[in-house]
Design an enzyme around this catalytic site. Structure first.
Site: not given
Ligand code: BGC
Length: 799
Positions: A361-362, A488, A592-593
């Site tokens: 999704w980035d 996550e 996490k984010q």
């Molecule tokens: C993140 C995801 C991201 C992926 C690739 C993961 O560590 O939690 O949100 O899409 O890294 O950048």
């Protein structure tokens, strides 16, 4: 020039003046060149020493089985990995009979400069062989933005202390020996010898190799041609074998004389085309580049970038390091996307094999916002790539027992490659992220053809997914259960708020667009009953809120979970995913984010200012930023809620993620989302730019709510909206809106509706920021406080 630990701080370039072999892999990533189709890591010309050799072609990958100890229905069986293709950048040098290798002899001078305006990587090195002969090597390298299949190198060698015989070997090398990679599960698995030889050729100054991947059956061609300029007596010969095609040029150079080689490298790949078609394709590309010539390739590159910078540049006054970092970021995001042309944009671009070269999704949530407003012409091809994978996404939905399309969490070809369900397919939000990217693109460009065509199909199939994934409870509330949001460290949750709000927009906008294009809707089998069901689900979607705490819940029940014991977690235990079992992370309050915080950015109109302030403070205390996608989102919301010192600190973290290797894995490739996030932190954060939601689920007028942290004195940026070019110039106490191109534009400044026209720039004061107590982060996890590194002296336009 200001210097700091790694690179010189300059406005338009990245300069390295010492070669630190321990940091080689990292520098190979930051000095990588790409046009979105070809990627060359910043390996030294002679190929060794290297951290990770890397030459990539977007889409070229190998398949490998995904093993499961306990198999389950619907688990993807095959993984995809970006592979190192034929390396065309190798130019080895022998000085008398000593191979030039900086691990031997002495490197007395070294400099590499990546120039963001010319798109060229320049290297100079003075090297003395173990036998005492000194040479100066100068090379310039580019991956062409204008000739998509072409990369080129101009390479020169000259003796520094007496007559020297040199041999320069310019090569195409397939199946390069790869170094052993780390055990970090996020690092790509190296695939040994992925290329099977089909043809090798060498004649005069021309080289060619054609290979085919073993399992994915992709035919990869690489060709090269050379211009040689050396003193009388310079000779050359070419030879090839299955994995190496080589031109060797020998010359005896007197002091003051040079040997110069220009190498044009052409790449192509196909699963369909025959050997002779691929051969002709790469030969043709090289012949065209050769007839363009090196100087003209440089000029084209510069012109392409001049055009990009005129619509994309961001000027930061008061912090030279951030100024450099944002241009570095814009340059690399452009490189990742510019000519990807209906291929994915990997999380690392084409700068390394981290995450196996997968896209997430980035793309839609981080890279496309930036490109939509700065290089909109690059956006439709990316969305067309998603659209081209619709059949695979529909099959996947069908396999999962769902309607519509379920796009993969991670992929190269369009097939789901995540072997880990809870942080893979369950992250269904990617479908709404894609839909939102379509809406944003259409709103900003007015591209009706795209909206009617691929846009509507993407919206319809994702709306169908949401409708079948969720359900109405007996009270009629629409719930989406068993999904993972952006965070996550939570999984398989009920009513992840980000997912629900994004799904709501997806459902409403799909219904609206379908009613605007009834003929197309009919073709897709959409009727009034279906759109009514979508609208109903959207209107009744659950929005979890904890009234006692006065905050929204990241997902239903989240605020009732046990708090993570941050006091007992040491600095070495981050990232938590490498030190604690997921089951423990999932059942506790630890983030996490940015998740709910991101929802407040993308769906800001769904929250009041008070809710945003309370939510932000609550989730700040839980967010550990174990993903590079977090700091930029937190910067945006910190700015909106008036925490400007914090916004500035998060901006610094997003901006310096790779330049300072903050996550210690820049060696695997750049964090493209965080680079794009630097722009978000500045434009959405300090510029306060938002696309407000319109009644119909679409996107309304562009709003700005500029704020200036005391560490900075100014911020200027340009956005392209509906054929207009708007310049926003923010100072300490005012913001000025200048329309540089196009028809008058309505916009909002802190809620006030303004009209800006070409002859009438508008200036408005910045309202004072609200002063709220600064939120706390988990113990040991606040962002590094930032002190500005000053401004550049004199003319910013000079290097
Ligand atoms: C993140 C995801 C991201 C992926 C690739 C993961 O560590 O939690 O949100 O899409 O890294 O950048």
């Amino acid at each position: 020039m200001i210097t700091h630990s790694g690179y010189a701080v300059e406005p338009w370039s990245l300069r390295e003046t010492e070669l630190n072999l321990d940091l080689l892999s990292q520098s190979e990533s930051v000095f990588a060149l790409s046009n979105g189709h070809i990627g060359w890591r910043g390996n030294l010309d002679e190929g060794e020493p290297h951290g990770l050799p890397g030459a990539y072609l977007n889409g070229v990958h190998e398949l490998h089985p995904l093993p499961y100890a306990e198999a389950g229905y619907g688990y993807p069986e095959s993984g995809e990995t970006l592979i190192n293709i034929t390396d065309g950048k190798i130019i080895r040098l022998l000085v008398d009979d000593h191979p030039c290798d900086v691990r031997y002899g002495e490197l007395t001078a070294h400099e590499r400069v990546l120039d963001f305006r010319t798109g060229v990587l320049r290297r100079t090195a003075d090297w003395t062989s173990p036998a005492g002969l000194s040479v100066r090597i100068t090379s310039e390298r580019l991956v062409s933005f204008t000739q998509r299949a072409i990369a080129a190198i101009a390479y020169e060698v000259e003796p520094l202390n007496g007559s020297t015989t040199v041999a320069v070997q310019s090569e195409l090398v397939a199946n390069e020996q790869m170094p052993h990679l780390t055990g970090d599960p996020r690092v790509a698995a190296a695939i040994d010898c992925p290329l099977m030889p089909e043809e090798d050729f060498a004649k005069d100054t021309r080289l060619r190799l054609v290979h085919c991947t073993r399992h994915s059956a992709q035919r990869v061609g690489a060709a090269a041609d050379h211009l040689i300029d050396g003193p009388e007596g310079t000779t050359w010969s070419a030879e090839s074998e299955p994995d190496v095609s080589r031109l060797t040029v020998t010359s005896t150079l007197e002091p003051g004389r040079r040997l110069r080689l220009v190498k044009f490298v052409g790449y192509g790949w196909s699963v369909e085309r025959s050997l002779s078609a691929v051969r002709d394709q790469v030969d043709g590309a090289v012949a065209a580049a050769r007839s363009t010539g090196w100087e003209a390739l440089l000029a084209e590159q510069r012109a392409y970038l001049d055009n990009f910078w005129s619509g994309a540049d961001v000027e930061v006054d008061g912090d030279a390091q951030i100024q450099q970092a944002v241009r570095f970021a814009l340059f690399h995001v452009l490189q990742a996307a510019a000519r990807s042309e209906e291929r994915a944009i990997p999380a690392k671009g084409l700068t390394g094999t981290g995450y196996d070269g997968h896209s997430f999704w980035d793309v839609e949530s981080f890279v496309l916002p930036l490109l939509t407003f700065t290089a909109p012409q690059a956006v439709a091809p990316v969305l067309r790539w998603r659209h081209a994978t619709l059949p695979a996404a529909r099959d996947r939905a069908h396999q999962l027992g769902l309607a519509g399309a379920a796009f993969p969490w991670r992929t190269i070809s369009g097939a789901e490659c995540s072997a880990y369900w809870p942080a893979g397919t369950a992250a269904f939000h990617i479908n709404a992220d894609i839909a939102y990217a379509v809406l944003r693109y259409v709103a900003v460009t007015g591209d009706v053809t795209f909206a009617r065509g691929p846009g509507l199909e993407l919206l319809v199939h994702t709306a169908r997914l949401w409708h079948s994934l969720g359900h109405h409870d007996p009270e009629g509330v629409f719930h989406i259960d068993g999904v993972t949001g952006p965070d996550e460290y939570s999984a398989i949750a009920r009513d992840n708020l980000y997912t629900n709000l994004m799904a709501r927009r997806n459902l409403t906008a799909a219904a609206e667009l379908a009613s605007r294009h009834p003929d197309r809707a009919e073709e897709l089998g959409v009727d009034d009953e279906e759109t009514a069901a979508w609208r109903d689900a959207a209107a009744r979607i659950a929005v979890p809120y904890n009234a006692a705490l006065g905050v929204h819940e990241q997902s239903a029940g989240f605020t009732g979970f046990q708090h993570w014991d941050f006091a007992a977690t040491s600095a070495e235990q981050y990232p938590l995913l490498l030190h604690f079992p997921y089951f423990d992370l999932y059942r506790k309050q630890v983030v996490k984010q940015a998740d709910l915080v991101l929802a407040m950015v993308t769906c800001g109109d769904d929250f009041t200012a008070e809710e945003k302030a309370r939510n932000f403070a609550y989730y700040e205390a839980l967010t550990v930023r174990d993903s590079s996608l977090s700091a930029c989102c937190q910067a945006v919301m910190a700015a909106e809620t008036g925490h400007l010192r914090l916004a500035y600190a998060y901006l610094g973290e997003a901006a310096l993620m790779d330049l300072e290797n903050l996550e210690h894995n820049t060696r695997d490739g750049l964090h493209i989302a965080s680079l794009a996030g630097t722009w978000m932190a500045l434009v959405l954060g300090l510029g306060g730019m938002r696309q407000h939601e319109s009644e119909d689920g679409g996107i309304g007028p562009l709003g700005f709510a500029p704020r200036m942290p005391e560490q900075l004195s100014g911020l200027k940026f340009t956005v392209m909206v509906r054929g207009r070019r708007l310049r926003v110039d923010i100072r300490r106490s005012t913001a000025r809106y200048v329309l540089e191109e196009g028809e008058p534009l309505h916009l909002l400044h802190h809620g006030e509706l303004l009209t800006v026209s070409g002859d009438r720039p508008v200036e408005r004061p910045l309202p004072p920021a609200r002063v709220l107590p600064e939120p706390q982060q988990p113990k040991g996890r606040p962002p590094a406080d930032r002190s500005p590194t000053g401004a550049f002296d004199g003319d910013e336009d000079s290097d």
